[in-house]
Design an enzyme around this catalytic site. Structure first.
Site, PDB file in Angstrom:
ATOM      1  N   ARG A  15      13.614  29.166  37.748  1.00 55.55           N
ATOM      2  CA  ARG A  15      14.031  30.286  36.900  1.00 55.55           C
ATOM      3  C   ARG A  15      15.499  30.573  37.206  1.00 55.55           C
ATOM      4  NH1 ARG A  15      16.055  32.649  40.623  1.00 55.55           N
ATOM      5  NH2 ARG A  15      16.386  34.424  39.280  1.00 55.55           N
ATOM      6  N   ALA A  74      19.137  31.531  34.688  1.00 52.62           N
ATOM      7  CA  ALA A  74      19.670  30.909  33.468  1.00 52.62           C
ATOM      8  C   ALA A  74      20.253  29.507  33.679  1.00 52.62           C
ATOM      9  CB  ALA A  74      20.684  31.861  32.826  1.00 52.62           C
ATOM     10  N   GLN A  87      12.409  39.285  42.226  1.00 53.55           N
ATOM     11  CA  GLN A  87      13.343  38.194  42.564  1.00 53.55           C
ATOM     12  C   GLN A  87      14.341  38.622  43.637  1.00 53.55           C
ATOM     13  OE1 GLN A  87      12.444  39.077  39.455  1.00 53.55           O
ATOM     14  NE2 GLN A  87      12.565  37.401  38.006  1.00 53.55           N
ATOM     15  N   ASN A 141      20.682  40.530  30.916  1.00 56.57           N
ATOM     16  CA  ASN A 141      20.340  40.085  32.281  1.00 56.57           C
ATOM     17  C   ASN A 141      19.005  40.741  32.638  1.00 56.57           C
ATOM     18  OD1 ASN A 141      21.149  38.565  34.677  1.00 56.57           O
ATOM     19  ND2 ASN A 141      21.319  40.541  35.690  1.00 56.57           N
ATOM     20  N   LYS A 142      18.525  40.459  33.811  1.00 54.42           N
ATOM     21  CA  LYS A 142      17.206  40.943  34.245  1.00 54.42           C
ATOM     22  C   LYS A 142      17.018  42.431  33.975  1.00 54.42           C
ATOM     23  CE  LYS A 142      14.515  39.066  35.475  1.00 54.42           C
ATOM     24  NZ  LYS A 142      13.494  38.636  34.469  1.00 54.42           N
ATOM     25  N   ASP A 151      22.202  36.230  31.528  1.00 56.20           N
ATOM     26  CA  ASP A 151      21.342  35.251  30.842  1.00 56.20           C
ATOM     27  C   ASP A 151      21.867  34.876  29.471  1.00 56.20           C
ATOM     28  OD1 ASP A 151      19.360  36.689  32.829  1.00 56.20           O
ATOM     29  OD2 ASP A 151      18.592  34.693  32.339  1.00 56.20           O
TER      30      ASP A 151
HETATM   31  O1  MRU Z   1      13.539  35.940  34.807  1.00 47.93           O
HETATM   32  P1  MRU Z   1      14.545  35.227  35.652  1.00 47.93           P
HETATM   33  O2  MRU Z   1      14.228  35.257  37.107  1.00 47.93           O
HETATM   34  O3  MRU Z   1      14.833  33.834  35.147  1.00 47.93           O
HETATM   35  O4  MRU Z   1      15.867  36.089  35.449  1.00 47.93           O
HETATM   36  C1  MRU Z   1      17.040  35.693  36.091  1.00 47.93           C
HETATM   37  C2  MRU Z   1      18.173  36.601  35.885  1.00 47.93           C
HETATM   38  O5  MRU Z   1      18.084  37.582  35.187  1.00 47.93           O
HETATM   39  C3  MRU Z   1      19.473  36.201  36.502  1.00 47.93           C
HETATM   40  O6  MRU Z   1      20.216  37.318  36.867  1.00 47.93           O
HETATM   41  C4  MRU Z   1      20.270  35.383  35.478  1.00 47.93           C
HETATM   42  O7  MRU Z   1      19.487  34.323  35.006  1.00 47.93           O
HETATM   43  C5  MRU Z   1      21.531  34.855  36.014  1.00 47.93           C
HETATM   44  S1  MRU Z   1      21.215  33.530  37.152  1.00 47.93           S
HETATM   45  C6  MRU Z   1      22.658  32.899  37.753  1.00 47.93           C
END
Ligand code: MRU
Length: 349
Positions: A50, A52, A200, A251-252, A241
């Site tokens: 997981r 991006a 995470q 983003n998350k 993302d």
């Molecule tokens: O749902 P996830 O764990 O894939 O979400 C990840 C995020 O939101 C990260 O902050 C984003 O992908 C940037 S990763 C360099």
């Protein structure tokens, strides 16, 4: 200055991919063998991999695996058609992070542009996936170098979710900034948001940073305003993302709340992300598709239910932080105010 970090979530083993299983960290650190494109699609959907940029590189390997499976195609046209159909499926596994669409489309465009036999094209796709993996690490190191400049001496950096080595091919975006800043100034420290529902921040960011011996304090998501008001946070750095041309950033889930608190307390708020996270087809974040995930992620922690049966649940996995809350976007080519991003990206800086 670059920090030595050896976490590599995606590795190519000659005929299959090895993914670090991010669903079991921090209890275990094991890899899973991915031998088919369908296994890759499942691994992305189930979040074995997981983040991006990491799902982008994994998607590129998914196409390479598919090409090996489609060697029995009738002819080149049939081969490309099968790749395109598979690509649609792969891209739908996680709809918000644009890196997945970017990487899969790049691979399929390459297949279409290549002359040669099907097996030569398959070989070209494998080589290109490997190139994308190596490039992602280099890009993150550049993001780290640029980003380290905005980290004040002795700063406490707040981050949300995991935008680290695990979320990329290695080194990380937001945590790339942390790593590069720490290499120059070992007095900095990190506050990591827990990041409900999938944690995470607690499971992955804290694990990475503790491994690298970078001082880290874990807080729950609701605590960020408390610590900002007390002057404990100097700067926020998060990943992205999908970034629109005006700088609006998905983003998350919870990132927007952090940005609001940062604005209220005059704490600079930065997004660290590669160009592959910028969606050049959208002007603003209004139409970014937001992934809705299983309700179990909210109702359960570690397999145990945390609420009464019958309660309504809603679980958007991402939110969009409007550009006006973002101080700057740290990319591989430099740091841009949201208002400068479009010009930088479209002029190919
Ligand atoms: O749902 P996830 O764990 O894939 O979400 C990840 C995020 O939101 C990260 O902050 C984003 O992908 C940037 S990763 C360099």
């Amino acid at each position: 200055m670059t920090f030595e970090s050896n976490i590599r979530p995606i590795q190519w083993s000659g005929d299959h991919v090895k993914l670090i299983d991010q669903t079991v960290i921090p209890y275990e650190c094991k890899t899973v063998d991915i031998k088919t494109w369908k296994e890759m699609a499942d691994a992305i959907r189930d979040m074995i991999v997981r983040g991006a940029p990491a799902i982008g590189v994994s998607g590129a390997f998914g196409v390479a695996l598919a090409a090996r499976e489609f060697l029995d195609s009738k002819d080149n046209e049939d081969f490309i058609q099968r790749l395109e159909l598979m690509g649609q499926y792969l891209k739908a596994t996680r709809p918000t992070a644009v890196n997945l669409m970017w990487a899969v489309d790049k691979q399929i465009d390459l297949a279409k542009s290549m002359a040669g036999s099907i097996s030569e094209i398959a070989q070209g796709l494998e080589e290109n996936a490997l190139r994308m993996l190596e490039e992602d690490i280099e890009i993150n190191q550049k993001i780290g170098e640029h980003g380290a400049k905005i980290v004040p001496q002795g700063a406490t950096i707040l981050t949300h979710c995991n935008a680290g080595a695990l979320a990329t091919a290695g080194y990380g975006t937001a945590l790339g900034v942390v790593r590069s800043a720490y290499a120059q100034d070992p007095t900095i420290q990190v506050f990591a948001d827990e990041t409900r529902p999938r944690q995470q921040g607690a499971r992955l960011t804290a694990w990475e940073l503790v491994n690298d011996k970078i001082p880290t304090t874990l807080i729950t998501d609701g605590m960020c305003g408390y610590f900002m008001r007390r002057g404990k946070i100097d700067v926020v750095v998060v990943g992205g993302d999908r970034i629109a041309l005006n700088g609006d950033t998905a983003n998350k889930i919870g990132t927007y709340t952090v940005a609001l608190a940062a604005k209220a307390h005059n704490v600079p708020f930065y997004v660290a992300a590669p160009y592959s996270s910028i969606d050049t087809s959208i002007e603003t974040g209004d139409n970014i598709p937001i992934e809705e995930r299983s309700h179990d992620e909210v109702t359960h922690i570690n397999g145990k239910t945390v609420c009464p049966e019958g309660v309504n649940i809603i679980n958007p996995a991402f939110d969009v932080t409007p550009a006006e809350y973002i101080t700057g976007i740290i990319t591989e080519t430099g740091i841009y105010a949201p208002s400068e991003l479009k010009q930088a990206v479209l002029s190919g800086v």
